[in-house]
Design a protein around this motif. Structure first.
Motif, PDB file in Angstrom:
ATOM      1  N   ARG A 160      -3.192 -41.725 -27.465  1.00  0.00           N
ATOM      2  CA  ARG A 160      -3.667 -42.295 -26.196  1.00  0.00           C
ATOM      3  C   ARG A 160      -3.258 -41.418 -25.023  1.00  0.00           C
ATOM      4  N   ARG A 161      -2.053 -40.889 -25.060  1.00  0.00           N
ATOM      5  CA  ARG A 161      -1.581 -40.027 -23.976  1.00  0.00           C
ATOM      6  C   ARG A 161      -2.410 -38.758 -23.872  1.00  0.00           C
ATOM      7  N   GLU A 162      -2.724 -38.159 -25.018  1.00  0.00           N
ATOM      8  CA  GLU A 162      -3.402 -36.874 -25.006  1.00  0.00           C
ATOM      9  C   GLU A 162      -4.898 -36.982 -24.744  1.00  0.00           C
ATOM     10  N   ALA A 163      -5.501 -38.145 -25.005  1.00  0.00           N
ATOM     11  CA  ALA A 163      -6.948 -38.280 -24.840  1.00  0.00           C
ATOM     12  C   ALA A 163      -7.364 -38.020 -23.396  1.00  0.00           C
ATOM     13  N   LEU A 164      -6.680 -38.622 -22.440  1.00  0.00           N
ATOM     14  CA  LEU A 164      -7.037 -38.442 -21.037  1.00  0.00           C
ATOM     15  C   LEU A 164      -6.666 -37.049 -20.543  1.00  0.00           C
ATOM     16  N   TRP A 198      -8.915 -42.060 -10.598  1.00  0.00           N
ATOM     17  CA  TRP A 198      -7.658 -42.709 -10.225  1.00  0.00           C
ATOM     18  C   TRP A 198      -7.416 -43.975 -11.050  1.00  0.00           C
ATOM     19  N   ASN A 199      -8.463 -44.758 -11.292  1.00  0.00           N
ATOM     20  CA  ASN A 199      -8.288 -46.007 -12.061  1.00  0.00           C
ATOM     21  C   ASN A 199      -7.835 -45.727 -13.489  1.00  0.00           C
ATOM     22  N   SER A 200      -8.482 -44.754 -14.138  1.00  0.00           N
ATOM     23  CA  SER A 200      -8.113 -44.449 -15.532  1.00  0.00           C
ATOM     24  C   SER A 200      -6.711 -43.859 -15.606  1.00  0.00           C
ATOM     25  N   TRP A 201      -6.358 -43.028 -14.636  1.00  0.00           N
ATOM     26  CA  TRP A 201      -5.017 -42.452 -14.667  1.00  0.00           C
ATOM     27  C   TRP A 201      -3.944 -43.451 -14.269  1.00  0.00           C
ATOM     28  N   PHE A 205      -0.659 -43.946 -16.571  1.00  0.00           N
ATOM     29  CA  PHE A 205       0.746 -43.923 -16.151  1.00  0.00           C
ATOM     30  C   PHE A 205       1.487 -45.184 -16.604  1.00  0.00           C
ATOM     31  N   ILE A 206       0.806 -46.315 -16.551  1.00  0.00           N
ATOM     32  CA  ILE A 206       1.429 -47.567 -17.004  1.00  0.00           C
ATOM     33  C   ILE A 206       1.733 -47.493 -18.500  1.00  0.00           C
ATOM     34  N   ASP A 207       0.754 -47.004 -19.279  1.00  0.00           N
ATOM     35  CA  ASP A 207       0.929 -46.917 -20.729  1.00  0.00           C
ATOM     36  C   ASP A 207       2.026 -45.916 -21.089  1.00  0.00           C
ATOM     37  N   VAL A 208       2.028 -44.751 -20.439  1.00  0.00           N
ATOM     38  CA  VAL A 208       3.048 -43.744 -20.723  1.00  0.00           C
ATOM     39  C   VAL A 208       4.433 -44.260 -20.331  1.00  0.00           C
ATOM     40  N   GLY A 209       4.521 -44.943 -19.189  1.00  0.00           N
ATOM     41  CA  GLY A 209       5.814 -45.484 -18.777  1.00  0.00           C
ATOM     42  C   GLY A 209       6.366 -46.474 -19.782  1.00  0.00           C
ATOM     43  N   GLU A 210       5.480 -47.299 -20.350  1.00  0.00           N
ATOM     44  CA  GLU A 210       5.932 -48.302 -21.328  1.00  0.00           C
ATOM     45  C   GLU A 210       6.295 -47.666 -22.665  1.00  0.00           C
ATOM     46  N   THR A 211       5.397 -46.824 -23.194  1.00  0.00           N
ATOM     47  CA  THR A 211       5.631 -46.252 -24.529  1.00  0.00           C
ATOM     48  C   THR A 211       6.775 -45.251 -24.539  1.00  0.00           C
ATOM     49  N   HIS A 212       6.900 -44.441 -23.488  1.00  0.00           N
ATOM     50  CA  HIS A 212       7.936 -43.416 -23.482  1.00  0.00           C
ATOM     51  C   HIS A 212       9.308 -43.988 -23.131  1.00  0.00           C
ATOM     52  N   THR A 213       9.329 -45.213 -22.605  1.00  0.00           N
ATOM     53  CA  THR A 213      10.603 -45.906 -22.418  1.00  0.00           C
ATOM     54  C   THR A 213      11.049 -46.564 -23.716  1.00  0.00           C
TER      55      THR A 213
END
Length: 238
Positions: A160-164, A198-201, A205-213
């Motif tokens: 998911r992180r790499e797709a965008l 901006w909406n997709s990013w 950022f929300i997904d990366v913040g959750e998964t990488h935490t």
């Protein structure tokens, strides 16, 4: 000698509980919590690869650093399995009446490995050992179940992180830059549609913040190419 066996068995039981606690905190809890065993295994692997990378060419260095995430993950899993097997070997040596010699310790280790992998190649001496064997087999199955859920979760979050990031590189080029994003949007006549970016990013950022935490190991999973780094892409969009 009986007291020594009880002490060794107790230490083995405590070590097994500590390892299982580390595994559950790493895999199951939806937030970052200290898990020293997993952290030590991961950072040890990372240190070895970084030391080797310092003596390598730039291309070889990138290859070595890209292995930090996958090999560190395998090191975590291996450390859990090995420490659980050693802990149960101590319990079996105490409960099963194995000889107090190097051969007896070796038999306990073989019996532990046989039970953890559910192969059943070595059988216990006494009923107390049979109970320990059944418990260890259940723990082995539980560890397999944790791994089955853990790895797809890690690699799903990575995908998911790499797709965008890849989508941005197609639109802007590699490496992406803020000026490149704006100029390409203007050239393609999509400057008024930047809200979509901006909406997709924002979701990214929300997904990366959750998964990488929850899974800090993801920070060491590098993008497919250095020019497509997820850190560079995030900086460009910000």
């Amino acid at each position: 000698m009986t007291i020594a066996r009880w002490i060794v068995g107790l230490l083995g039981a405590v070590s097994v509980l500590v390892v299982l606690s580390s595994a559950m905190r790493t895999v199951m809890l939806p937030r970052s919590v200290p898990a020293r065993i997993a952290r030590a295994a991961f950072l040890t692997t990372r240190g070895v690869l970084r030391a080797a990378a310092l003596r390598s060419s730039s291309r070889r260095r990138e290859e070595l650093l890209s292995l930090q995430g996958p090999i560190g993950l395998l090191a975590q899993l291996a450390s859990w399995v090995i420490l659980v097997a050693v802990g149960f070997a101590a319990i079996l040596w105490a409960a099963d009446g194995r000889p107090a010699s190097l051969a007896g310790v070796g038999d306990a280790l073989r019996e532990s490995g046989s039970s953890l992998t559910t192969l059943g190649l070595v059988h216990p001496y006494r009923p107390g050992g049979e109970v320990v064997v059944f418990v260890e087999a259940a723990v082995g199955v539980a560890l397999v179940a944790l791994v089955i859920t853990y790895l797809p979760t890690i690699y799903g979050a990575f995908s998911r992180r790499e797709a965008l990031v890849r989508k941005l590189s197609v639109r802007v080029g590699s490496p992406p830059t803020p000026t490149g994003l704006l100029s390409e949007s203007w050239r393609l006549g999509r400057f008024d549609l930047l809200e979509e970016v901006w909406n997709s990013w924002e979701d990214w950022f929300i997904d990366v913040g959750e998964t990488h935490t929850s899974f800090p190991q993801l920070s060491f999973f590098r993008s497919a190419r250095a020019s497509m780094s997820w850190v560079t892409a995030a900086g460009a969009v910000l």
